[in-house]
Write an enzyme that holds these catalytic residues in place. Sequence first.
Site, PDB file in Angstrom:
ATOM      1  N   LYS A  83      21.120 -16.797  -8.010  1.00 14.43           N
ATOM      2  CA  LYS A  83      22.007 -17.889  -8.443  1.00 14.43           C
ATOM      3  C   LYS A  83      21.964 -19.124  -7.537  1.00 14.43           C
ATOM      4  CE  LYS A  83      25.604 -15.368 -10.946  1.00 14.43           C
ATOM      5  NZ  LYS A  83      27.065 -15.220 -11.055  1.00 14.43           N
ATOM      6  N   ASP A 123      30.658 -19.842 -15.155  1.00 10.89           N
ATOM      7  CA  ASP A 123      31.744 -18.983 -14.644  1.00 10.89           C
ATOM      8  C   ASP A 123      33.019 -19.811 -14.444  1.00 10.89           C
ATOM      9  OD1 ASP A 123      30.418 -16.568 -14.617  1.00 10.89           O
ATOM     10  OD2 ASP A 123      29.786 -16.729 -12.525  1.00 10.89           O
TER      11      ASP A 123
HETATM   12  P1  NAP Z   1      30.027 -11.073  -4.169  1.00 13.72           P
HETATM   13  O1  NAP Z   1      29.441 -12.453  -4.122  1.00 13.72           O
HETATM   14  O2  NAP Z   1      29.274  -9.925  -3.602  1.00 13.72           O
HETATM   15  O3  NAP Z   1      31.478 -11.170  -3.445  1.00 13.72           O
HETATM   16  C1  NAP Z   1      32.324 -10.055  -3.364  1.00 13.72           C
HETATM   17  C2  NAP Z   1      33.488 -10.357  -2.432  1.00 13.72           C
HETATM   18  O4  NAP Z   1      34.295  -9.171  -2.345  1.00 13.72           O
HETATM   19  C3  NAP Z   1      33.068 -10.672  -0.988  1.00 13.72           C
HETATM   20  O5  NAP Z   1      34.011 -11.522  -0.391  1.00 13.72           O
HETATM   21  C4  NAP Z   1      33.093  -9.286  -0.375  1.00 13.72           C
HETATM   22  O6  NAP Z   1      33.232  -9.299   1.018  1.00 13.72           O
HETATM   23  C5  NAP Z   1      34.347  -8.715  -0.991  1.00 13.72           C
HETATM   24  N1  NAP Z   1      34.367  -7.261  -0.933  1.00 13.72           N
HETATM   25  C6  NAP Z   1      33.409  -6.404  -1.361  1.00 13.72           C
HETATM   26  N2  NAP Z   1      33.778  -5.130  -1.111  1.00 13.72           N
HETATM   27  C7  NAP Z   1      34.997  -5.200  -0.494  1.00 13.72           C
HETATM   28  C8  NAP Z   1      35.879  -4.230   0.016  1.00 13.72           C
HETATM   29  N3  NAP Z   1      35.607  -2.918  -0.058  1.00 13.72           N
HETATM   30  N4  NAP Z   1      37.049  -4.647   0.591  1.00 13.72           N
HETATM   31  C9  NAP Z   1      37.319  -5.964   0.671  1.00 13.72           C
HETATM   32  N5  NAP Z   1      36.515  -6.933   0.207  1.00 13.72           N
HETATM   33  C10 NAP Z   1      35.356  -6.559  -0.380  1.00 13.72           C
HETATM   34  O7  NAP Z   1      30.360 -10.658  -5.659  1.00 13.72           O
HETATM   35  P2  NAP Z   1      30.824 -11.636  -6.854  1.00 13.72           P
HETATM   36  O8  NAP Z   1      29.637 -12.079  -7.605  1.00 13.72           O
HETATM   37  O9  NAP Z   1      31.744 -12.644  -6.275  1.00 13.72           O
HETATM   38  O10 NAP Z   1      31.609 -10.602  -7.803  1.00 13.72           O
HETATM   39  C11 NAP Z   1      32.886 -10.085  -7.446  1.00 13.72           C
HETATM   40  C12 NAP Z   1      33.454  -9.316  -8.644  1.00 13.72           C
HETATM   41  O11 NAP Z   1      33.698 -10.222  -9.720  1.00 13.72           O
HETATM   42  C13 NAP Z   1      32.492  -8.246  -9.201  1.00 13.72           C
HETATM   43  O12 NAP Z   1      33.232  -7.128  -9.599  1.00 13.72           O
HETATM   44  C14 NAP Z   1      31.891  -8.921 -10.416  1.00 13.72           C
HETATM   45  O13 NAP Z   1      31.506  -7.997 -11.422  1.00 13.72           O
HETATM   46  C15 NAP Z   1      33.073  -9.756 -10.890  1.00 13.72           C
HETATM   47  N6  NAP Z   1      32.637 -10.908 -11.699  1.00 13.72           N
HETATM   48  C16 NAP Z   1      33.108 -10.976 -12.955  1.00 13.72           C
HETATM   49  C17 NAP Z   1      32.755 -12.025 -13.765  1.00 13.72           C
HETATM   50  C18 NAP Z   1      33.298 -12.082 -15.158  1.00 13.72           C
HETATM   51  O14 NAP Z   1      32.746 -12.802 -15.988  1.00 13.72           O
HETATM   52  N7  NAP Z   1      34.370 -11.365 -15.441  1.00 13.72           N
HETATM   53  C19 NAP Z   1      31.897 -13.028 -13.287  1.00 13.72           C
HETATM   54  C20 NAP Z   1      31.433 -12.941 -11.957  1.00 13.72           C
HETATM   55  C21 NAP Z   1      31.805 -11.861 -11.168  1.00 13.72           C
HETATM   56  P3  NAP Z   1      31.938  -8.945   1.932  1.00 13.72           P
HETATM   57  O15 NAP Z   1      31.013 -10.111   1.778  1.00 13.72           O
HETATM   58  O16 NAP Z   1      32.528  -8.767   3.285  1.00 13.72           O
HETATM   59  O17 NAP Z   1      31.350  -7.672   1.360  1.00 13.72           O
END
Ligand code: NAP
Length: 301
Positions: A83, A123
């Site tokens: 991305k 998004d």
């Molecule tokens: P990402 O870039 O990997 O970011 C995830 C965030 O969550 C980071 O800040 C990460 O911290 C934190 N995190 C992960 N595991 C954790 C834990 N055990 N405890 C506390 N914090 C934790 O992922 P993303 O793309 O932002 O996606 C996040 C979520 O949103 C996913 O479930 C994804 O499926 C969902 N999402 C949904 C949509 C939709 O259309 N509904 C669109 C985009 C994303 P660290 O960096 O320290 O690991």
Amino acid sequence: MPSQERERSALEHPLDAETRLVALLGDPVAHSWSPQLHNPAFRHQGLNWAYVALRVEAEELGAAVEGLRALRFAGANVTIPHKEAVMPLLDEHAERADAVGAVNTIIVKREEDGARLRGDNTDVVGFLDPLHEYAERVRGAEGVILGAGGAARAAAYALLSTFAPRRLTLAARRVEQADRLARDLAPYDERDALSTVPLSEAEQAVRQGQLLVNATPLGMAPHTDETPWPHANDFSPEHIVYDLVYTPAQTRFLKEAAARSATTIGGQEMLVGQAAAAYRQWTGEAMPTDVVQRALRDIAH
Ligand code: NAP
């Protein structure tokens, strides 16, 4: 032609030289739901279009993007891990893609002198879609975003640019990640609303806030017993609790919030919203979101 008839005739119409193609570029892509959202929508509207998920390794990303041009694709979605890396390979970006620092949608625009590739981040609109219904409660409110990754970036920019929150707290387990996000979004923070806090110290912000967003993967299947906010007593009827996790549709986070009469929003609404915003730009048509919601229910079961 009535829609059922159009759907039938499109189903009977095999892919051919006229078929317009849209790709998903990512690695991995095998578990993506996107083909199962877009293809039923194309069929329903009688469009001779097809959406294919293509696994693209990082070192092939440049070739894959040029391939979109050469093969006359209509557009693409971009997912993990490309991305951010895709941005310099495109001809132009929507402002929101620049603000978020990531592209999830490419629109191929045919012009006399060739194709121009425009990057967007749908998004942002997808996140906002279900919030418009609660605009009066969200505008000028205090919000908390749990997590500071890609989805948190889109959510924070969306809130700052649309609902001018009084306060927006970014809570992350690595607070430096939240600090970086706050710095990047400072140009859009006209009310000086942004602050950051370690996730373990976000209690006061959560209790005071009216909007709580989960932008971590906590609670996502198969780990459905997890939640980003285990202190269920902090939820109240004044809260709008929004989980970006979309599988399962009802996460523990949402169930616990609903049990305390909070308003809840599930991630499937954002998923459909971001797909619809891309679909409209590729095809010029409004996505038949009822068909897509039905497809989602089928995938989830
Ligand atoms: P990402 O870039 O990997 O970011 C995830 C965030 O969550 C980071 O800040 C990460 O911290 C934190 N995190 C992960 N595991 C954790 C834990 N055990 N405890 C506390 N914090 C934790 O992922 P993303 O793309 O932002 O996606 C996040 C979520 O949103 C996913 O479930 C994804 O499926 C969902 N999402 C949904 C949509 C939709 O259309 N509904 C669109 C985009 C994303 P660290 O960096 O320290 O690991």
